[in-house]
Design an enzyme around this catalytic site. Structure first.
Site, PDB file in Angstrom:
ATOM      1  N   VAL A  18      43.285  42.861  44.889  1.00 22.13           N
ATOM      2  CA  VAL A  18      44.237  42.899  43.783  1.00 22.13           C
ATOM      3  C   VAL A  18      44.309  44.324  43.231  1.00 22.13           C
ATOM      4  O   VAL A  18      43.301  44.870  42.772  1.00 22.13           O
ATOM      5  CB  VAL A  18      43.848  41.909  42.676  1.00 22.13           C
ATOM      6  N   LYS A  19      45.493  44.889  43.293  1.00 20.64           N
ATOM      7  CA  LYS A  19      45.700  46.275  42.880  1.00 20.64           C
ATOM      8  C   LYS A  19      46.144  46.297  41.414  1.00 20.64           C
ATOM      9  O   LYS A  19      47.148  45.693  41.045  1.00 20.64           O
ATOM     10  CB  LYS A  19      46.763  46.919  43.775  1.00 20.64           C
ATOM     11  N   ILE A  20      45.370  47.008  40.596  1.00 21.24           N
ATOM     12  CA  ILE A  20      45.536  46.992  39.146  1.00 21.24           C
ATOM     13  C   ILE A  20      45.769  48.413  38.631  1.00 21.24           C
ATOM     14  O   ILE A  20      45.043  49.335  39.021  1.00 21.24           O
ATOM     15  CB  ILE A  20      44.275  46.425  38.455  1.00 21.24           C
TER      16      ILE A  20
END
Length: 219
Positions: free
Chosen positions: A86-88
């Site tokens: 998950v890219k945050i």
């Protein structure tokens, strides 16, 4: 150093995979838009298709910028495949979300990092990867590699397990510089990876070998 490809193009991902050196994929909303991928269901299916091509991690970026919404979106992305990271974004609520995911064993990639302080916060929150954008720093007359060096020193000082994922890599020299400094991962376009193959002495040497072989093997 691991090689990730920064694209949403299935064709380019497959070509890099076939080369035998690909370790993962990074994407972002701009790259998805470039491929014409629109609508939640289509986006989810596209991420799944990427996971079916590669064996390694695939970064899928949230669109939300509020904590609760990032959590909901990130959990949906993580359910696509165990390869999904998950890219945050590097914002206050993003750091909170990274902490939430890290405590639950969900891999994260903290993106849009431009300073050592941001990288330190991401590591303390438990990010799996931190993505400093070297090319974009170069664009504003700042040495992006200095940032990689600073993050490497800080992480080594304290034993942080967060992996440095050098992003916005533009050309083969960026890749070589990242490798010399000790970046754990680099992500860049297929063109930069393929450019590592090229050297004029390789071309001329091969041409000479083949010409000499042809001379003595003429019928």
């Amino acid at each position: 150093m691991k090689f990730f490809i920064d694209t949403a193009s299935l064709k380019e991902i497959q070509e890099a995979q076939d080369l035998g050196v690909l370790d993962g994929v990074t994407t972002n909303p701009s790259l998805m838009a470039k491929e014409g991928i629109a609508g939640k269901d289509n986006v989810m299916r596209h991420y799944k298709a990427i996971c079916e091509i590669v064996d390694g991690d695939v970064s899928a970026e949230v669109i939300s910028t509020k904590y609760e919404e990032m959590i909901n979106e990130g959990e949906e992305l993580a359910e696509i495949d165990e390869q999904i990271v998950v890219k945050i974004p590097m914002i206050k609520d993003g750091i909170k979300a990274i902490k939430y995911f890290s405590e639950r064993g969900i891999k994260t990639n903290c993106t849009l990092v431009f300073s050592p302080g941001q990288a330190l916060l991401a590591a303390k929150a438990g990010a799996t990867y931190v993505s400093p954008f070297v090319g974009r720093l170069d664009d504003i007359s700042t040495d992006g590699m200095t940032l990689i060096e600073d993050i490497r020193q800080i992480y080594d000082n304290y034993g942080y397990e967060t992996q440095i994922l050098a992003a916005s890599v533009r050309h083969p020299m960026h890749i070589i510089q990242c490798a010399k400094i000790g970046s754990d991962v680099m992500t860049g376009p297929l063109s930069a990876i393929l450019a590592l193959l090229n050297h004029p002495l390789t071309d001329s040497g091969l041409a000479k070998f083949l010409a000499d072989h042809a001379k003595v093997n003429q019928k």
